[in-house]
Design an enzyme around this catalytic site. Structure first.
Site, PDB file in Angstrom:
ATOM      1  N   TYR A  14       3.112  -3.152  -4.206  1.00 34.23           N
ATOM      2  CA  TYR A  14       1.876  -2.164  -3.866  1.00 34.23           C
ATOM      3  C   TYR A  14       2.500  -0.963  -3.202  1.00 34.23           C
ATOM      4  CZ  TYR A  14      -2.381  -0.745  -1.648  1.00 34.23           C
ATOM      5  OH  TYR A  14      -3.503   0.016  -1.082  1.00 34.23           O
ATOM      6  N   SER A  51      -1.299   3.835   2.163  1.00 34.04           N
ATOM      7  CA  SER A  51      -1.182   2.646   3.165  1.00 34.04           C
ATOM      8  C   SER A  51      -0.129   2.661   3.860  1.00 34.04           C
ATOM      9  CB  SER A  51      -1.187   1.454   2.000  1.00 34.04           C
ATOM     10  OG  SER A  51      -0.982   0.052   2.775  1.00 34.04           O
TER      11      SER A  51
END
Length: 218
Positions: free
Chosen positions: A144, A131
């Site tokens: 995250y 990501s």
């Protein structure tokens, strides 16, 4: 020779979209996800093998490795978002962070370890879904993003240590998925890219087999 792929988080989103794309090209598929009903539906659609379970469970990872003794592609796509609403690091619950690390970092490494013998034999490939939160400072995304940064570095080192196995850590960009909706709301998520379009780009990457490295698809 038929190619075989093992895809985690394959019951929806990018995992399911990639499974559909590979199936259309004649790949044999072993699919896993925690949601057994959705997974069985996907497997029935694609003629794939479905093995429901949690990739954070070592016994489940062992079952997956046994199910794919001849393996050309491992896609570590399953991941958790962590605490929601997305909290600042000052308030991030550490027990949740430990669970997040287990799912987003330890599980992909463990499954890679379990399948590497098969991947080496077939000069296969590993795709780790990362990501832009791994490299950008986005408020609320610290937990995250930290796990994805760790996955990036594991992939980076794996690519050096396993020269006969292609390793790509792939940033798919924002996609219209349930995970994104949980993070930013359904309305904003609906404006993001369709996972099917990202899956097409990812399939092209797998087909062309470039040098190992970090890849951004959007």
């Amino acid at each position: 020779m038929t190619n075989t792929a093992l895809i985690t988080g394959a019951s929806r989103g990018l995992g399911l979209a990639l499974a559909r794309s590979l199936s259309g090209a004649g790949w044999e598929l072993v699919l896993t996800a925690r949601g057994a009903d959705e997974l069985e539906k996907a497997a029935a659609e694609l003629g794939a093998t479905a093995i429901a379970g949690d990739v954070a469970d070592p016994a489940h990872r062992a079952r997956l490795a046994r199910a794919a003794p001849e393996l050309d592609l491992l896609v570590n796509n399953a991941s958790d978002l962590g605490a929601t609403p997305l909290p600042p690091l000052a308030d991030y619950p550490l027990d949740t962070f430990a669970t997040l690390l287990a799912t987003n970092v330890t599980a992909p490494l463990g499954l890679t370890q379990a399948t590497l013998p098969a991947l080496r034999r077939r000069r296969g490939a590993v795709v780790n879904i990362t990501s832009d939160a791994a490299t950008g400072a986005y408020e609320g995304w610290g937990g995250y993003g930290a796990t994805k940064a760790a996955l990036d570095q594991l992939s980076n080192v794996l690519a050096v240590e396993e020269p006969d196995v292609a390793v790509w850590w792939v940033d798919p960009g924002e996609m219209n998925t349930r995970m994104l909706a949980d993070a930013v709301g359904a309305a904003e998520a609906a404006e993001a890219t369709d996972p099917a379009a990202v899956a097409t780009a990812l399939h092209d990457l797998i087909r062309s087999r470039p040098a190992s490295g970090r890849v951004s698809l959007q």
